[in-house]
Design an enzyme around this catalytic site. Structure first.
Site, PDB file in Angstrom:
ATOM      1  N   GLY A   1       0.811  -1.216   0.000  1.00  0.00           N
ATOM      2  CA  GLY A   1       0.000   0.000   0.000  1.00  0.00           C
ATOM      3  C   GLY A   1       0.841   1.261   0.000  1.00  0.00           C
ATOM      4  O   GLY A   1       1.302   1.709   1.063  1.00  0.00           O
TER       5      GLY A   1
ATOM      6  N   ARG B   1      -6.141 -15.971 -42.518  1.00  0.00           N
ATOM      7  CA  ARG B   1      -7.295 -15.158 -42.919  1.00  0.00           C
ATOM      8  C   ARG B   1      -7.197 -14.852 -44.415  1.00  0.00           C
ATOM      9  O   ARG B   1      -6.237 -14.215 -44.865  1.00  0.00           O
ATOM     10  CB  ARG B   1      -7.306 -13.850 -42.123  1.00  0.00           C
ATOM     11  CG  ARG B   1      -8.384 -12.845 -42.524  1.00  0.00           C
ATOM     12  CD  ARG B   1      -9.777 -13.333 -42.194  1.00  0.00           C
ATOM     13  NE  ARG B   1     -10.743 -12.255 -42.373  1.00  0.00           N
ATOM     14  CZ  ARG B   1     -12.050 -12.394 -42.223  1.00  0.00           C
ATOM     15  NH1 ARG B   1     -12.542 -13.590 -41.895  1.00  0.00           N
ATOM     16  NH2 ARG B   1     -12.865 -11.379 -42.395  1.00  0.00           N
TER      17      ARG B   1
ATOM     18  N   GLU C   1       3.399   1.780 -11.501  1.00  0.00           N
ATOM     19  CA  GLU C   1       4.852   1.726 -11.240  1.00  0.00           C
ATOM     20  C   GLU C   1       5.579   2.865 -11.961  1.00  0.00           C
ATOM     21  O   GLU C   1       6.716   2.712 -12.432  1.00  0.00           O
ATOM     22  CB  GLU C   1       5.449   0.372 -11.668  1.00  0.00           C
ATOM     23  CG  GLU C   1       4.646  -0.844 -11.298  1.00  0.00           C
ATOM     24  CD  GLU C   1       4.596  -1.122  -9.814  1.00  0.00           C
ATOM     25  OE1 GLU C   1       5.149  -0.330  -9.048  1.00  0.00           O
ATOM     26  OE2 GLU C   1       3.986  -2.120  -9.433  1.00  0.00           O
TER      27      GLU C   1
END
Length: 396
Positions: A142, A280, A375
């Site tokens: 925390g 594809r 971060e």
């Protein structure tokens, strides 16, 4: 003159043969984590993402503990003590499946466990680290607050002395594993500066609330921590932690995991696009045969391999004890941006199919929005690099 040996064609999945530079132990860890991720995580992660949670985090923690990835770069207390590069490779293989799953491991090992390992007392280490390494206990970290993200020094959470005890009041935000943690490493301002505390989550006054309605990092548990008159003995304080440098040192460990993890996300998106482009068919031919598609694939190939090279170099610097925190900023800044480019291009190649959970690309693309923010945001790391090369701080 002897005949030159003819080089083999590059492997499309490791074009610069970067993994050939890994040591035997690092390759073994790569293989074991990759196999675990393919067997235990990949089949379910799209469902977890859609549900916006991890259904059984305790079972997942035990599985990660048995795999040996919690705190694997730490020494002693049931931790493997492997190289920084080996830990990075594990992060890469986990984030190749999902950023939220790599975050589970990073928060446990590089934040909660690393804080205890670096700054805890002998008693705190003996009580918590073996249980966290095995996955029998879960930790969280925390630091971030609702009004204090990129500037953690302005935190409002306070710890005051009351006789022999400490009393903590405040709120922490965006805390991975907060609602399932057994212990929270909480950072608070005191009359003597910022200090760290190891808070058992069963302590009266401690509460954790799940954050819902996320559009990113959904295969992850994210919480708000509320501390309302949480009373702790002085033995709960991390004795070696003094000042803001202590939590920032832990964050640098977690950022290092992101340097590698972003490579995994980018690799998965590139490989998915390469496979899709080859199968594809439009206008009577695979779309891999069109120039615009090949240009996208070429750009993706370069981004993935450059990111991989950066991660490996920073890992080797870290193993040699020569990694400055700005090297990690370089890796996070460069590699996350590269992964975002790759994910966006992969989503474009997949066309309408790219927005579904049948393919991994949009899930990674959305997750990387969080990875780019936590971060240290992209802008914060850019300023860190700017200061490193100019000698002038733009933060204050």
């Amino acid at each position: 003159m002897s005949e030159r040996r003819k080089a083999a064609p590059p492997d499309p999945h490791d074009f610069l043969a970067v993994d050939a530079e890994l040591a035997a132990e690092e390759r073994d860890i790569r293989d074991s984590v990759r196999a675990f991720a393919a067997r235990e995580l990949a089949p379910s992660v799209a469902d977890w993402f859609e549900a916006g949670t991890i259904p059984d985090p305790r079972a997942l923690a035990k599985a990660f503990g048995e795999l040996g990835v919690f705190g694997m770069h730490l020494d002693g207390y049931g931790c493997a003590g492997v190289s920084a590069t080996a830990y990075g490779v594990a992060c890469r293989e986990l984030e190749a499946v999902d950023s939220g799953l790599r975050s589970f491991v990073s928060v446990q090992g590089s934040l909660a466990m690393a804080a205890i390992h670096k700054f805890g007392s002998a008693e705190q280490k003996q009580e918590w680290l073996p249980r966290m390494a095995s996955g029998d206990a879960i930790g969280c970290f925390g630091l971030t607050e609702p009004d204090s993200g990129s500037d953690p020094g302005s935190m409002h959470t306070r710890a005051r002395r009351d006789g022999a005890d400490w009393v903590l009041d405040g709120t922490k935000m965006w805390i991975t594993n907060g609602t399932v943690a057994d212990a929270a490493v909480v950072w608070a301002a005191t009359d003597d500066g910022i200090r760290g505390f190891l808070v058992p989550t069963a302590t009266p006054g401690f509460a954790a609330n799940t954050i819902h309605r996320k559009l990113s990092l959904r295969a992850s548990i994210t919480a708000e921590l509320v501390l309302d008159g949480v009373r702790l003995p002085d033995s709960a304080r991390l004795p070696g932690a003094a000042g803001l440098g202590a939590p920032l040192a832990c964050l640098n460990e977690a950022r290092y995991g992101i340097v590698w993890g972003a490579v995994g996300a980018a690799r998965t998106c590139y490989e998915a696009a390469l496979d899709y482009a080859g199968t594809r068919v439009q206008f009577d031919r695979p779309i891999a045969g069109f120039q615009l598609t090949q240009r996208k694939l070429a750009d993706m190939l370069v981004d993935v391999n450059n990111a991989q090279l950066a991660a490996l170099r920073i890992g080797r610097l870290k193993d040699a004890g020569a990694c400055h925190h700005t090297h990690v900023s370089y890796g996070k800044f460069a590699n996350v941006a590269a992964a975002q480019r790759v994910a966006a291009a992969a989503r474009a190649i997949h066309g309408a199919n790219g927005i579904t959970l049948e393919y991994p690309v949009l899930r990674h693309m959305l997750n990387l929005e969080t990875v780019a923010t936590y971060e240290g945001t992209e802008d914060v790391h850019a300023l860190s690099l700017g200061q490193a090369v100019t000698g002038v701080s733009a933060f204050r």
